[in-house]
Design a protein around this motif. Structure first.
Motif, PDB file in Angstrom:
ATOM      1  N   TRP B 132       2.361  -9.173   0.870  1.00 12.93           N
ATOM      2  CA  TRP B 132       2.609  -8.523  -0.699  1.00 12.93           C
ATOM      3  C   TRP B 132       1.336  -7.705  -1.376  1.00 12.93           C
ATOM      4  CZ3 TRP B 132       0.108 -10.043  -4.959  1.00 12.93           C
ATOM      5  CH2 TRP B 132       0.177  -8.948  -5.876  1.00 12.93           C
ATOM      6  N   LEU B 133       0.368  -8.806  -0.985  1.00 12.74           N
ATOM      7  CA  LEU B 133      -1.286  -8.038  -2.403  1.00 12.74           C
ATOM      8  C   LEU B 133      -1.917  -6.774  -0.828  1.00 12.74           C
ATOM      9  CD1 LEU B 133      -3.117  -8.476  -4.507  1.00 12.74           C
ATOM     10  CD2 LEU B 133      -3.805 -10.699  -3.319  1.00 12.74           C
ATOM     11  N   GLY B 134      -2.084  -7.660  -0.043  1.00 11.60           N
ATOM     12  CA  GLY B 134      -2.195  -6.818   1.285  1.00 11.60           C
ATOM     13  C   GLY B 134      -1.728  -5.149   1.497  1.00 11.60           C
ATOM     14  N   THR B 135      -0.587  -5.409   1.467  1.00 11.82           N
ATOM     15  CA  THR B 135       0.485  -4.416   1.883  1.00 11.82           C
ATOM     16  C   THR B 135      -0.162  -3.542   0.199  1.00 11.82           C
ATOM     17  OG1 THR B 135       2.197  -5.062   1.544  1.00 11.82           O
ATOM     18  CG2 THR B 135       1.195  -4.202   3.290  1.00 11.82           C
ATOM     19  N   GLY B 136       0.201  -3.881  -1.162  1.00 14.04           N
ATOM     20  CA  GLY B 136       0.577  -3.341  -1.916  1.00 14.04           C
ATOM     21  C   GLY B 136      -1.128  -2.152  -2.517  1.00 14.04           C
ATOM     22  N   ALA B 137      -1.664  -3.125  -2.470  1.00 21.38           N
ATOM     23  CA  ALA B 137      -3.386  -2.586  -2.162  1.00 21.38           C
ATOM     24  C   ALA B 137      -3.661  -1.156  -1.488  1.00 21.38           C
ATOM     25  CB  ALA B 137      -4.679  -3.746  -2.199  1.00 21.38           C
ATOM     26  N   LEU B 138      -3.429  -1.730  -0.328  1.00 18.95           N
ATOM     27  CA  LEU B 138      -3.223  -0.762   0.258  1.00 18.95           C
ATOM     28  C   LEU B 138      -2.335   0.257   0.505  1.00 18.95           C
ATOM     29  CD1 LEU B 138      -4.391  -0.590   3.336  1.00 18.95           C
ATOM     30  CD2 LEU B 138      -1.779  -0.781   4.354  1.00 18.95           C
ATOM     31  N   ASP B 139      -1.361   0.631   0.013  1.00 14.39           N
ATOM     32  CA  ASP B 139      -0.662   1.871  -1.004  1.00 14.39           C
ATOM     33  C   ASP B 139      -1.272   2.298  -1.726  1.00 14.39           C
ATOM     34  OD1 ASP B 139       1.466   0.882   0.592  1.00 14.39           O
ATOM     35  OD2 ASP B 139       2.755   0.050  -1.091  1.00 14.39           O
ATOM     36  N   LEU B 140      -2.016   1.382  -2.818  1.00 11.76           N
ATOM     37  CA  LEU B 140      -3.128   2.155  -3.946  1.00 11.76           C
ATOM     38  C   LEU B 140      -4.572   3.112  -3.402  1.00 11.76           C
ATOM     39  CD1 LEU B 140      -2.657  -0.345  -6.750  1.00 11.76           C
ATOM     40  CD2 LEU B 140      -1.269   2.108  -6.209  1.00 11.76           C
ATOM     41  N   GLY B 141      -4.766   2.674  -2.141  1.00 15.17           N
ATOM     42  CA  GLY B 141      -5.973   3.171  -1.696  1.00 15.17           C
ATOM     43  C   GLY B 141      -7.188   2.202  -0.978  1.00 15.17           C
ATOM     44  N   ALA B 142      -6.832   0.745  -1.859  1.00 17.23           N
ATOM     45  CA  ALA B 142      -8.018  -0.305  -1.383  1.00 17.23           C
ATOM     46  C   ALA B 142      -7.588  -0.763   0.240  1.00 17.23           C
ATOM     47  CB  ALA B 142      -7.634  -1.605  -1.864  1.00 17.23           C
ATOM     48  N   ASP B 271       5.187  -4.888 -16.046  1.00 19.24           N
ATOM     49  CA  ASP B 271       4.438  -3.436 -15.605  1.00 19.24           C
ATOM     50  C   ASP B 271       4.148  -3.996 -13.633  1.00 19.24           C
ATOM     51  OD1 ASP B 271       2.717  -4.698 -16.195  1.00 19.24           O
ATOM     52  OD2 ASP B 271       1.365  -3.011 -17.059  1.00 19.24           O
ATOM     53  N   VAL B 272       3.681  -2.960 -13.110  1.00 21.00           N
ATOM     54  CA  VAL B 272       2.751  -3.186 -12.167  1.00 21.00           C
ATOM     55  C   VAL B 272       1.933  -3.909 -12.100  1.00 21.00           C
ATOM     56  CG1 VAL B 272       1.794  -2.759  -9.769  1.00 21.00           C
ATOM     57  CG2 VAL B 272       3.622  -1.255 -10.957  1.00 21.00           C
ATOM     58  N   TYR B 273       0.710  -4.429 -13.593  1.00 23.86           N
ATOM     59  CA  TYR B 273       0.569  -5.218 -13.425  1.00 23.86           C
ATOM     60  C   TYR B 273       0.300  -6.738 -13.280  1.00 23.86           C
ATOM     61  CZ  TYR B 273      -4.535  -6.882 -14.924  1.00 23.86           C
ATOM     62  OH  TYR B 273      -5.788  -7.720 -14.933  1.00 23.86           O
ATOM     63  N   ALA B 274       1.719  -6.421 -14.547  1.00 24.02           N
ATOM     64  CA  ALA B 274       1.912  -7.898 -14.308  1.00 24.02           C
ATOM     65  C   ALA B 274       2.548  -8.624 -13.140  1.00 24.02           C
ATOM     66  CB  ALA B 274       3.255  -7.417 -15.432  1.00 24.02           C
ATOM     67  N   ARG B 275       3.062  -7.576 -12.651  1.00 25.56           N
ATOM     68  CA  ARG B 275       3.642  -8.459 -11.638  1.00 25.56           C
ATOM     69  C   ARG B 275       2.269  -9.140 -10.582  1.00 25.56           C
ATOM     70  NH1 ARG B 275       8.164  -4.535 -12.595  1.00 25.56           N
ATOM     71  NH2 ARG B 275       7.142  -2.851 -11.685  1.00 25.56           N
ATOM     72  N   PHE B 276       1.468  -8.429 -10.434  1.00 18.76           N
ATOM     73  CA  PHE B 276       0.296  -8.165  -9.635  1.00 18.76           C
ATOM     74  C   PHE B 276      -0.248  -9.292 -10.299  1.00 18.76           C
ATOM     75  CE2 PHE B 276      -5.049  -8.236 -10.243  1.00 18.76           C
ATOM     76  CZ  PHE B 276      -4.133  -7.919  -8.546  1.00 18.76           C
ATOM     77  N   ILE B 397       7.310   0.648  -5.758  1.00 20.16           N
ATOM     78  CA  ILE B 397       7.875   0.242  -4.579  1.00 20.16           C
ATOM     79  C   ILE B 397       7.539  -1.302  -4.163  1.00 20.16           C
ATOM     80  CG2 ILE B 397       8.713   0.131  -2.019  1.00 20.16           C
ATOM     81  CD1 ILE B 397       8.630   3.047  -2.884  1.00 20.16           C
ATOM     82  N   GLY B 398       5.480  -1.363  -4.277  1.00 21.46           N
ATOM     83  CA  GLY B 398       4.465  -2.040  -3.480  1.00 21.46           C
ATOM     84  C   GLY B 398       5.344  -3.267  -4.184  1.00 21.46           C
ATOM     85  N   SER B 399       5.305  -3.347  -5.959  1.00 20.15           N
ATOM     86  CA  SER B 399       5.227  -4.245  -6.929  1.00 20.15           C
ATOM     87  C   SER B 399       6.446  -5.423  -7.146  1.00 20.15           C
ATOM     88  CB  SER B 399       4.639  -3.868  -8.077  1.00 20.15           C
ATOM     89  OG  SER B 399       5.605  -3.137  -8.636  1.00 20.15           O
ATOM     90  N   VAL B 400       7.166  -4.017  -7.153  1.00 20.14           N
ATOM     91  CA  VAL B 400       8.457  -5.304  -6.618  1.00 20.14           C
ATOM     92  C   VAL B 400       8.377  -5.915  -5.090  1.00 20.14           C
ATOM     93  CG1 VAL B 400      11.551  -5.040  -6.410  1.00 20.14           C
ATOM     94  CG2 VAL B 400      10.290  -3.550  -7.390  1.00 20.14           C
ATOM     95  N   ASP B 401       8.054  -5.606  -4.176  1.00 22.39           N
ATOM     96  CA  ASP B 401       8.081  -7.028  -2.957  1.00 22.39           C
ATOM     97  C   ASP B 401       9.403  -7.173  -2.510  1.00 22.39           C
ATOM     98  OD1 ASP B 401       7.072  -7.901  -0.760  1.00 22.39           O
ATOM     99  OD2 ASP B 401       6.947  -9.865  -2.357  1.00 22.39           O
TER     100      ASP B 401
END
Lengths: 167, 409
Positions: B132-142, B271-276, B397-401
């Motif tokens: 989740w962390l890898g793909t979620g960050a990838l979605d945001l450009g990292a 929010d997305v950050y809280a889920r992170f 979408i990335g944060s809901v995993d």
């Protein structure tokens, strides 16, 4: 600003000297663990007799219905395996197989085992069906190929004594 | 063959706003081949410029019929399908299924097997959160965290290969215990991971947590309130990021989770950050559990001795006629479960993973239903997806995993 830039570069340079975690497949192959569930092999005893007795328990245990076994009678003139019967046909459809290892678990003679070979390729559906000839281990050393002529009353026991898996 | 049923215009009109009917807003299909939907999910978006007015998830593209298919297999054979539901939580799925079977069969699990199950389930949670962390960050450009996360995930999958022989489709947890005891190298491999991982997770947090670009993308985006989360039935990190401390490992302990000392990370913002933040902390808490379980790992058998459910050890097959009969019977006919229905749930990386198992007294499940967390959590998208920019929807979408294999089954 400059400090941060240097800190970033430090990380970059450090990474240059780290050992890479990737393997340059296919030149370098990743070693697999002893329990790895790869392509199946049908084993033989040391004297060359096949371990498979054609009981088809593997076929019954297979969740994907990938295995087909047909048994025939052994005689002392033409003996393939200890006991009464042997597998005259043994086929695994590798397109169906999910490599769960249930066949190896179910086998009462440890005849079928899953090896470390994960490089299965075929170009047609017919080729994907691994027949007994392809699955059976080659004869090594002192062992004789099957069918063998054997003295009567020696190979009567189909299920051998086995030890629990140790790895 | 039934007749083809055509949906009329009036039936689906309510899904979009009045303005869409007049052509003022645009309808856009995002997916099912969009890389940021994390699988074959189609989102029908109603857009006013860049702004999402309505977000309608359309599922079913990855329907595998696993639930139905399990009815055609004996209890033992059906287990291999649980691996293929949520492919990022294979050990957890095995565990949920085996717990349901054991509950209905009233089968005891030896303490050593329970502890190993906990270790593996927690490692699986870390592995899933790493994806989740890898793909979620990838979605945001990292892009770099993706590669780092998969490096650590590979270490966990190697442990799975060590114990079960497969990296992903493990089928290691079996009704009544485990497939086999863990090999001797297991402890060393897990210890190596425990040693290395805290540093790594700190590194990921430092990489992402205070990155101003990422913060702009995450803070205040996709806010799910406590009431909304409860009404939809969201569970797992999505619910806990909205301020509800609900975790089955604490509230309804199973497999001896009550012996371990760990916290449930909760955030209020939703929010997305809280889920992170919740997921990052969960990885640390999971590691705490793994460490404790490994330190206290009891010795003893790893499979129940009940021969009506668990096949005998190999050493008995060649010597005992009863063992051979049990072996043949279990691998052909399988075991039967008493008539009845049971619901048993575990906390998967995504939330409450429940198994409803109904038995008619036969050797196959009469009905098995999976209450999968991804399915329920996906419904939050309709609520939290609207009102944001399209680019923010990617972050949401990335944060809901979700795992689509878990949604369609």
């Amino acid at each position: 600003m400059l400090v941060e830039l240097l800190r970033g570069l430090k990380t970059t340079f450090k990474a240059m000297f780290e050992k890479p975690v990737t393997y340059q497949y296919p030149e370098v192959k990743r070693p697999v663990r002893p329990r790895y569930r790869g392509r199946h092999v049908l084993k033989r005893y040391e004297n060359g007799l096949e371990k498979c007795i054609g009981c088809a328990l593997c076929a019954a245990a297979c969740p994907a219905d990938a295995i087909f076994v047909e048994a025939a009678e052994n005689t002392d003139e033409a003996r393939y395996s200890p006991g009464e019967r042997y597998a005259s046909t043994y086929e695994i459809n590798m397109l169906r197989c999910i490599f769960c290892g249930y066949c190896a678990d179910a086998c009462p003679t440890e005849a079928i085992v899953l090896t470390d070979n994960y490089e299965l390729t075929f170009t047609s559906r017919v080729e994907a069906i691994y027949t007994k000839e392809r699955l059976l281990e080659p004869v090594r050393g002192e062992a004789r190929p099957t069918p063998q002529q054997t003295p009567p009353g020696v190979y009567t026991r189909a299920v051998p004594k086995m030890a629990d898996p140790q790895d | 063959m039934t007749d083809l049923y055509e949906v009329t215009y009036d039936e689906i009109k309510h899904l979009v706003s009045e303005r869409a009917l007049e052509g003022e807003t645009m309808l856009l299909n995002m997916g099912p081949q969009h890389p940021s939907t994390h699988g074959v999910l189609r989102l029908l978006l109603e857009l006013d410029g860049e702004r999402v007015i309505n977000c309608i998830p359309d599922i079913g593209f990855l329907h595998t019929g696993i639930e139905k298919n399990m009815e055609a297999k004996t209890y033992m054979k059906a287990e291999v399908m649980t691996d293929r539901l949520d492919y990022l939580n294979t050990m957890g799925n095995n565990l949920a299924y085996c717990m349901a079977v054991e509950k209905l069969a009233e089968l005891d699990v030896p303490p050593r097997a329970q502890a190993i199950r906990v270790i593996l389930a927690e490692l699986q949670r870390i592995a899933s959160h790493l994806v989740w962390l890898g793909t979620g960050a990838l979605d945001l450009g990292a892009t770099s965290p993706f590669l780092y996360c998969f490096r650590e995930r590979e270490q966990i999958l190697d442990i799975f290969e060590l114990v079960s022989g497969q990296r992903m489709m493990t089928t290691y947890i079996r009704p009544g215990g485990l497939w086999r005891d863990v090999p001797a190298e297991f402890e060393e491999a897990v210890r190596a991971f425990i040693d290395i991982f805290p540093r790594r997770v700190d590194e990921y947090e430092a990489l992402l947590k205070r990155n101003p670009i990422l913060l702009d993308r995450m803070l205040g985006i996709g806010v799910l309130t406590k009431e909304q989360a409860l009404n939809i039935g969201a569970t797992g990190p999505v619910l806990r990021a909205s301020g509800v401390a609900w975790d089955l490992r604490k509230t309804r302990p199973y497999m001896g989770y009550e012996q371990y000392d760990f916290d449930i990370p909760v955030q209020e913002a939703g929010d997305v950050y809280a889920r992170f933040l919740v997921r990052i902390h969960e990885m640390r808490e999971s590691l705490k559990i793994v460490r404790q379980a490994l330190d206290r790992l009891p010795m003893g058998p790893v499979r129940s001795n009940n021969r009506k459910y668990v096949p005998p050890p190999r050493s008995e097959i060649g010597e005992s006629m009863e063992a051979l009969i049990h072996h043949f019977k279990l691998w052909t006919e399988g075991f039967t479960l008493p008539k009845g229905a049971i619901y048993s749930a575990v906390e998967s990386p995504r939330g409450e993973l429940g198994v409803y198992l109904e038995s008619d007294g036969g050797n196959k499940p009469y009905r098995i239903h999976w209450r999968t967390p991804s399915f329920d959590n996906l419904q939050t998208l309709t609520v939290i997806g609207s009102g944001h920019l399209v680019a923010d929807l990617i972050a949401i979408i990335g944060s809901v995993d979700i795992v689509l294999g878990d949604v369609d089954r």
